[in-house]
Write a protein that holds these residues in place. Structure first.
Motif, mmCIF file in Angstrom:
data_model
loop_
_atom_site.group_PDB
_atom_site.id
_atom_site.type_symbol
_atom_site.label_atom_id
_atom_site.label_comp_id
_atom_site.label_asym_id
_atom_site.label_seq_id
_atom_site.Cartn_x
_atom_site.Cartn_y
_atom_site.Cartn_z
ATOM 1 N N UNK A 1 7.178 -8.290 -0.837
ATOM 2 C CA UNK A 1 6.111 -8.505 -1.787
ATOM 3 C C UNK A 1 6.170 -7.393 -2.968
ATOM 4 N N UNK A 2 7.155 -6.649 -3.024
ATOM 5 C CA UNK A 2 6.918 -5.408 -4.073
ATOM 6 C C UNK A 2 7.187 -6.011 -5.481
ATOM 7 N N UNK A 3 7.930 -6.799 -5.610
ATOM 8 C CA UNK A 3 8.139 -7.453 -6.686
ATOM 9 C C UNK A 3 6.870 -7.988 -7.528
ATOM 10 N N UNK A 4 5.825 -8.532 -6.967
ATOM 11 C CA UNK A 4 4.629 -8.996 -7.457
ATOM 12 C C UNK A 4 3.839 -7.809 -7.679
ATOM 13 N N UNK A 5 2.943 -8.060 -8.597
ATOM 14 C CA UNK A 5 1.557 -7.424 -8.812
ATOM 15 C C UNK A 5 0.663 -7.649 -7.476
ATOM 16 N N UNK A 6 0.840 -6.742 -6.586
ATOM 17 C CA UNK A 6 -0.050 -6.756 -5.442
ATOM 18 C C UNK A 6 -0.148 -5.639 -4.788
ATOM 19 N N UNK A 7 -1.231 -5.424 -3.775
ATOM 20 C CA UNK A 7 -1.564 -4.480 -2.995
ATOM 21 C C UNK A 7 -2.502 -4.790 -1.882
ATOM 22 N N UNK A 8 -2.342 -4.021 -0.912
ATOM 23 C CA UNK A 8 -3.296 -4.628 0.225
ATOM 24 C C UNK A 8 -4.509 -3.529 0.755
ATOM 25 N N UNK A 9 -5.594 -4.233 1.187
ATOM 26 C CA UNK A 9 -6.679 -3.384 1.655
ATOM 27 C C UNK A 9 -7.151 -3.668 2.987
ATOM 28 N N UNK A 10 -7.833 -2.619 3.675
ATOM 29 C CA UNK A 10 -8.376 -2.909 5.124
ATOM 30 C C UNK A 10 -9.799 -3.464 4.757
ATOM 31 N N UNK A 11 -9.925 -4.647 5.340
ATOM 32 C CA UNK A 11 -11.149 -5.408 5.061
ATOM 33 C C UNK A 11 -12.434 -4.443 5.667
ATOM 34 N N UNK A 12 -12.164 -4.060 6.751
ATOM 35 C CA UNK A 12 -13.099 -3.024 7.484
ATOM 36 C C UNK A 12 -13.605 -1.868 6.554
#
Length: 123
Positions: A71-82
C-alpha cells in the motif's frame, strides 16, 4: 474505539458507502477507499498524504504505523484503534474523507479546510 465507532463517524459523512472486501470493512466515496479496517479490526488504515506520513509515524510510533509495503504507493497510513479517543477518531476519519470526496462537494457542505489535502487515489 471499535468498528461501530468508525462506522458511526464514517456513515455520517456524505457520499460514504460501506463495503466488505475480503473480510475487511472499508468505507469509500465512489470507488475511492478512505478508511479500511484490518481483518481483526484492531488497525484502521486511512487516507493521508504520502509526504507527511513518515513524520506522523515518527511522532507517535506506538499509535501510527506505515502502510503495508503493498500500500506504500497510496496516500495511506495506519493507526491502532485502541490508541484513539472519539475526538481523534472523528478528526482522522473526516480528514481522510476530505481527501476522497470531490472538492466541490466538500466545499458545498462546508467541510473543506482552507488547506485542503490532496485526493488519496484508489485503494
Amino acid at each position: 474505539m471499535t468498528t461501530e465507532d468508525v462506522r458511526r463517524v464514517a456513515m455520517a459523512l456524505p457520499r460514504t458507502s460501506e463495503h466488505l472486501v475480503r473480510d475487511r470493512v472499508k468505507f469509500r466515496v465512489g470507488r475511492i477507499v478512505y478508511v479500511a479496517l484490518s481483518r481483526d479490526e484492531t488497525l484502521m488504515g486511512f487516507a493521508f498524504p504520502k509526504e507527511e506520513r513518515a513524520a506522523l509515524v515518527a511522532s507517535d510510533p506506538d499509535r501510527f504505523l506505515m502502510p503495508l509495503p503493498s500500500d506504500e504507493r497510496f496516500n495511506w497510513v495506519r493507526v491502532r484503534l485502541s490508541a484513539l479517543d472519539t475526538p481523534e477518531l472523528t478528526e482522522i476519519v473526516t480528514d481522510a474523507w476530505r481527501m476522497a470526496v470531490p472538492k466541490g462537494a466538500a466545499a458545498h457542505l462546508g467541510l473543506v479546510s482552507p488547506a485542503a489535502r490532496p485526493r488519496c487515489g484508489r485503494r
